[in-house]
Scaffold this active site. Structure first.
Site, PDB file in Angstrom:
ATOM      1  N   TRP A 102      -3.583   2.885  -2.271  1.00  0.00           N
ATOM      2  CA  TRP A 102      -3.126   2.385  -0.963  1.00  0.00           C
ATOM      3  C   TRP A 102      -4.129   1.381  -0.390  1.00  0.00           C
ATOM      4  CZ3 TRP A 102       1.231   5.147   1.116  1.00  0.00           C
ATOM      5  CH2 TRP A 102       1.649   4.720   2.369  1.00  0.00           C
ATOM      6  N   HIS A 146      -4.587  -2.579  -0.754  1.00  0.00           N
ATOM      7  CA  HIS A 146      -3.843  -3.568   0.038  1.00  0.00           C
ATOM      8  C   HIS A 146      -4.721  -3.974   1.220  1.00  0.00           C
ATOM      9  CE1 HIS A 146      -0.153  -3.210  -2.322  1.00  0.00           C
ATOM     10  NE2 HIS A 146      -0.690  -2.037  -2.620  1.00  0.00           N
ATOM     11  N   ARG A 147      -5.502  -5.027   0.975  1.00  0.00           N
ATOM     12  CA  ARG A 147      -6.630  -5.373   1.848  1.00  0.00           C
ATOM     13  C   ARG A 147      -6.230  -5.950   3.187  1.00  0.00           C
ATOM     14  NH1 ARG A 147      -8.519  -9.304  -2.676  1.00  0.00           N
ATOM     15  NH2 ARG A 147      -6.263  -9.267  -2.893  1.00  0.00           N
ATOM     16  N   SER A 183     -12.765  11.532   7.863  1.00  0.00           N
ATOM     17  CA  SER A 183     -14.092  11.528   7.252  1.00  0.00           C
ATOM     18  C   SER A 183     -14.478  12.923   6.781  1.00  0.00           C
ATOM     19  CB  SER A 183     -15.129  11.034   8.266  1.00  0.00           C
ATOM     20  OG  SER A 183     -16.419  11.324   7.781  1.00  0.00           O
ATOM     21  N   ARG A 203     -17.303  13.550   5.706  1.00  0.00           N
ATOM     22  CA  ARG A 203     -18.699  13.747   6.124  1.00  0.00           C
ATOM     23  C   ARG A 203     -18.708  14.389   7.505  1.00  0.00           C
ATOM     24  NH1 ARG A 203     -22.011   8.454   6.160  1.00  0.00           N
ATOM     25  NH2 ARG A 203     -23.746   9.890   5.923  1.00  0.00           N
ATOM     26  N   ARG A 207     -18.324  18.053  -0.480  1.00  0.00           N
ATOM     27  CA  ARG A 207     -17.013  17.456  -0.811  1.00  0.00           C
ATOM     28  C   ARG A 207     -16.995  16.804  -2.194  1.00  0.00           C
ATOM     29  NH1 ARG A 207     -16.680  11.658   2.343  1.00  0.00           N
ATOM     30  NH2 ARG A 207     -18.740  10.961   1.746  1.00  0.00           N
ATOM     31  N   LEU A 211       4.125  -7.294   9.082  1.00  0.00           N
ATOM     32  CA  LEU A 211       5.369  -7.078   8.343  1.00  0.00           C
ATOM     33  C   LEU A 211       5.435  -7.842   7.014  1.00  0.00           C
ATOM     34  CD1 LEU A 211       7.226  -5.080   9.493  1.00  0.00           C
ATOM     35  CD2 LEU A 211       8.768  -6.876  10.187  1.00  0.00           C
ATOM     36  N   HIS A 212       4.862  -8.999   6.961  1.00  0.00           N
ATOM     37  CA  HIS A 212       4.875  -9.749   5.697  1.00  0.00           C
ATOM     38  C   HIS A 212       4.147  -8.959   4.605  1.00  0.00           C
ATOM     39  CE1 HIS A 212       4.179 -12.587   2.558  1.00  0.00           C
ATOM     40  NE2 HIS A 212       2.878 -12.627   2.800  1.00  0.00           N
ATOM     41  N   ARG A 241       5.021  -1.317  -4.501  1.00  0.00           N
ATOM     42  CA  ARG A 241       4.889   0.137  -4.643  1.00  0.00           C
ATOM     43  C   ARG A 241       6.225   0.875  -4.702  1.00  0.00           C
ATOM     44  NH1 ARG A 241      -0.142   0.478  -6.697  1.00  0.00           N
ATOM     45  NH2 ARG A 241      -1.633  -0.628  -5.408  1.00  0.00           N
TER      46      ARG A 241
HETATM   47  C1  LIG Z   1       1.825  -1.183 -10.716  1.00  0.00           C
HETATM   48  C2  LIG Z   1       0.425  -1.543 -10.289  1.00  0.00           C
HETATM   49  C3  LIG Z   1      -0.634  -1.286 -11.137  1.00  0.00           C
HETATM   50  C4  LIG Z   1      -1.946  -1.602 -10.739  1.00  0.00           C
HETATM   51  N1  LIG Z   1      -2.988  -1.339 -11.589  1.00  0.00           N
HETATM   52  C5  LIG Z   1      -4.257  -1.606 -11.198  1.00  0.00           C
HETATM   53  C6  LIG Z   1      -5.378  -1.325 -12.065  1.00  0.00           C
HETATM   54  O1  LIG Z   1      -5.213  -0.828 -13.160  1.00  0.00           O
HETATM   55  N2  LIG Z   1      -6.619  -1.607 -11.616  1.00  0.00           N
HETATM   56  C7  LIG Z   1      -6.839  -2.180 -10.400  1.00  0.00           C
HETATM   57  O2  LIG Z   1      -7.992  -2.432 -10.059  1.00  0.00           O
HETATM   58  N3  LIG Z   1      -5.805  -2.462  -9.563  1.00  0.00           N
HETATM   59  C8  LIG Z   1      -4.539  -2.185  -9.928  1.00  0.00           C
HETATM   60  N4  LIG Z   1      -3.501  -2.467  -9.067  1.00  0.00           N
HETATM   61  C9  LIG Z   1      -3.797  -3.004  -7.744  1.00  0.00           C
HETATM   62  C10 LIG Z   1      -3.475  -4.515  -7.684  1.00  0.00           C
HETATM   63  O3  LIG Z   1      -4.308  -5.234  -8.586  1.00  0.00           O
HETATM   64  C11 LIG Z   1      -3.698  -5.030  -6.261  1.00  0.00           C
HETATM   65  O4  LIG Z   1      -5.054  -4.859  -5.897  1.00  0.00           O
HETATM   66  C12 LIG Z   1      -2.850  -4.299  -5.241  1.00  0.00           C
HETATM   67  O5  LIG Z   1      -1.523  -4.212  -5.679  1.00  0.00           O
HETATM   68  C13 LIG Z   1      -2.904  -5.025  -3.906  1.00  0.00           C
HETATM   69  O6  LIG Z   1      -2.198  -6.223  -4.037  1.00  0.00           O
HETATM   70  P1  LIG Z   1      -2.617  -7.525  -3.225  1.00  0.00           P
HETATM   71  O7  LIG Z   1      -4.024  -7.892  -3.536  1.00  0.00           O
HETATM   72  O8  LIG Z   1      -1.578  -8.562  -3.514  1.00  0.00           O
HETATM   73  O9  LIG Z   1      -2.450  -6.996  -1.723  1.00  0.00           O
HETATM   74  P2  LIG Z   1      -3.344  -7.290  -0.452  1.00  0.00           P
HETATM   75  O10 LIG Z   1      -4.752  -6.897  -0.674  1.00  0.00           O
HETATM   76  O11 LIG Z   1      -2.606  -6.646   0.712  1.00  0.00           O
HETATM   77  O12 LIG Z   1      -3.291  -8.819  -0.296  1.00  0.00           O
HETATM   78  C14 LIG Z   1      -2.068  -9.497   0.008  1.00  0.00           C
HETATM   79  C15 LIG Z   1      -2.226 -10.938  -0.415  1.00  0.00           C
HETATM   80  O13 LIG Z   1      -3.237 -11.525   0.399  1.00  0.00           O
HETATM   81  C16 LIG Z   1      -4.037 -12.399  -0.372  1.00  0.00           C
HETATM   82  N5  LIG Z   1      -5.430 -11.942  -0.346  1.00  0.00           N
HETATM   83  C17 LIG Z   1      -5.893 -10.778   0.188  1.00  0.00           C
HETATM   84  N6  LIG Z   1      -7.224 -10.707   0.080  1.00  0.00           N
HETATM   85  C18 LIG Z   1      -7.608 -11.821  -0.555  1.00  0.00           C
HETATM   86  C19 LIG Z   1      -8.861 -12.328  -0.977  1.00  0.00           C
HETATM   87  N7  LIG Z   1      -9.996 -11.683  -0.766  1.00  0.00           N
HETATM   88  N8  LIG Z   1      -8.884 -13.511  -1.611  1.00  0.00           N
HETATM   89  C20 LIG Z   1      -7.757 -14.195  -1.833  1.00  0.00           C
HETATM   90  N9  LIG Z   1      -6.541 -13.782  -1.464  1.00  0.00           N
HETATM   91  C21 LIG Z   1      -6.458 -12.606  -0.829  1.00  0.00           C
HETATM   92  C22 LIG Z   1      -3.439 -12.424  -1.765  1.00  0.00           C
HETATM   93  O14 LIG Z   1      -2.511 -13.459  -1.837  1.00  0.00           O
HETATM   94  C23 LIG Z   1      -2.704 -11.111  -1.858  1.00  0.00           C
HETATM   95  O15 LIG Z   1      -1.628 -11.111  -2.755  1.00  0.00           O
HETATM   96  C24 LIG Z   1      -2.185  -2.172  -9.460  1.00  0.00           C
HETATM   97  C25 LIG Z   1      -1.095  -2.427  -8.608  1.00  0.00           C
HETATM   98  C26 LIG Z   1       0.189  -2.111  -9.002  1.00  0.00           C
HETATM   99  C27 LIG Z   1       1.334  -2.372  -8.050  1.00  0.00           C
END
Ligand SMILES: Cc1cc2nc3c(=O)[nH]c(=O)nc-3n(C[C@H](O)[C@H](O)[C@H](O)COP(=O)(O)OP(=O)(O)OC[C@H]3O[C@@H](n4cnc5c(N)ncnc54)[C@H](O)[C@@H]3O)c2cc1C
Length: 329
Positions: free
Chosen positions: A118, A121-122, A130, A132, A200, A217-218, A227
């Site tokens: 979860w 999704h940055r 926590s 701690r 923990r 929302l986007h 997901r």
């Molecule tokens: C089926 C599946 C399998 C996965 N397996 C793995 C795995 O094995 N190992 C692993 O580490 N992860 C894994 N992930 C996680 C995946 O790599 C992504 O980290 C996660 O889905 C979040 O996606 P996101 O970065 O697009 O989303 P968010 O972090 O919400 O970002 C949304 C969008 O914002 C932009 N963005 C956000 N932050 C930045 C930044 N710092 N620089 C540039 N652009 C940015 C990008 O365009 C990004 O697409 C998996 C995900 C899925 C769905």
């Protein structure tokens, strides 16, 4: 009047009381945008898995607010589309910033191994329980028998295929027993005076955690798209479906556009298009071995999974399967 804080030398001087006066200001009639469908479900705890839940705590806006943000780029007097057309235009053309203007805030309780996925999704803002600061509750996720599958042979990250009933029951018992024993040991360490942050360390990742999670929302739709997909882990799919329901009831026009242009849409790679044109040359004849060989030739320099995904797309579009059988997609 505003009173501004200021620097004197290198020290920031406390600004005192700020007063934002309405005196002599123009006030537009602008009630806070509300969303009756979301008001109805505000604070309701929707169960997910055995002990988890999602609760909508707060929200901002509705479909009209997305459109209002989009219209910020239009000058007065210009022709404007209706709400539905404009939302479809935004989603279709990935004009995403107006969709980011609307937010939803949830309280979510989930197993830690789901929280690990979860928090990837940055773009969200989150505050988590926590371990701690506080002692964990004795709550662990134990999958139902339906959710226990064999290791997939095709997808190295996934599970696929049935197992004998007794194997699944044994797995369930092992998970439950291991969790209970770990929790007993955790309590034992705390009672012996060990700090919570150290105790923990022996807790398993099926332990539940809680967070407040705010997402625009986007990016919420981006989360749902990734997901709720069948490639995501079963457990996080369950959460994504509940989040999707909130968007569906609160932002019906946006949801419809998302389903039409994103979730229910297919992306064709350049190789997919080459292969489709090739199949077109066969004028709807049975998908012969010769045709299959030609399509395989198109994908010969890339991973086999791209070819398989192409056949999946073909099946979805035409209901036609490569082995010659037909199936409705
Ligand atoms: C089926 C599946 C399998 C996965 N397996 C793995 C795995 O094995 N190992 C692993 O580490 N992860 C894994 N992930 C996680 C995946 O790599 C992504 O980290 C996660 O889905 C979040 O996606 P996101 O970065 O697009 O989303 P968010 O972090 O919400 O970002 C949304 C969008 O914002 C932009 N963005 C956000 N932050 C930045 C930044 N710092 N620089 C540039 N652009 C940015 C990008 O365009 C990004 O697409 C998996 C995900 C899925 C769905």
């Amino acid at each position: 009047v505003w009173k501004y804080s200021c620097f004197q030398g290198s020290a920031l001087i406390a600004p005192g009381i700020y007063v934002l006066s309405t005196y002599n200001q123009t006030r537009n009639s602008m009630p806070r945008p509300s969303n009756p469908a979301l008001e109805d479900v505000l604070g309701v705890q929707y169960p997910v898995l055995d002990h988890g839940y999602i609760t909508l705590i707060d929200y901002m806006g509705n479909d009209d607010e997305i459109v209002r943000a989009a219209r910020a780029s239009i000058s007065a007097g210009q022709k404007i589309s209706d709400t539905k057309s404009l939302i479809r235009h935004l989603v279709k053309n990935r004009h995403t910033s107006p969709i980011e203007q609307v937010q939803m805030k949830f309280q979510v309780k989930m197993p830690i191994f789901i929280a690990r996925q979860w928090v990837r999704h940055r773009t969200a803002k989150l505050s988590e329980f926590s371990g701690r600061y506080s002692k964990f509750e004795c709550e662990f996720y134990v999958p139902t028998l339906d959710a226990i599958k064999a290791q997939s042979k095709v997808n190295k990250q996934g599970s696929d295929g049935e197992l004998p009933e007794e194997t699944k029951i044994k797995a369930q018992e092992t998970l439950a027993l291991n969790s209970a024993e770990a929790f007993d040991a955790y309590v034992g360490l705390i009672e012996s005076g060990i700090a919570r942050e150290t105790a923990r360390e022996l807790l398993p990742v099926n332990m539940y955690t809680t967070m407040i999670w705010t997402m625009d929302l986007h990016n919420l739709l981006h989360f749902i798209n990734l997901r709720m997909d069948s490639h995501a882990q079963y457990e996080i799919q369950k959460y994504a479906v509940v989040l999707a329901k909130f968007v569906y009831i609160g932002f019906p026009l946006l949801w419809e556009a998302f389903e039409d242009f994103t979730y229910g849409a297919l992306t064709l790679s350049r190789l997919d298009i080459v292969a489709l044109r090739l199949i077109g040359d066969f004028h709807g004849e049975k998908f012969s071995e010769e045709c299959k060989t030609k399509v395989e030739e198109v994908f010969k320099n890339v991973s086999r999974s791209e070819l398989n995904e192409f056949f999946e797309k073909l099946c979805l579009i035409t209901g036609y399967m490569v082995d010659g059988q037909t199936k409705q997609g």
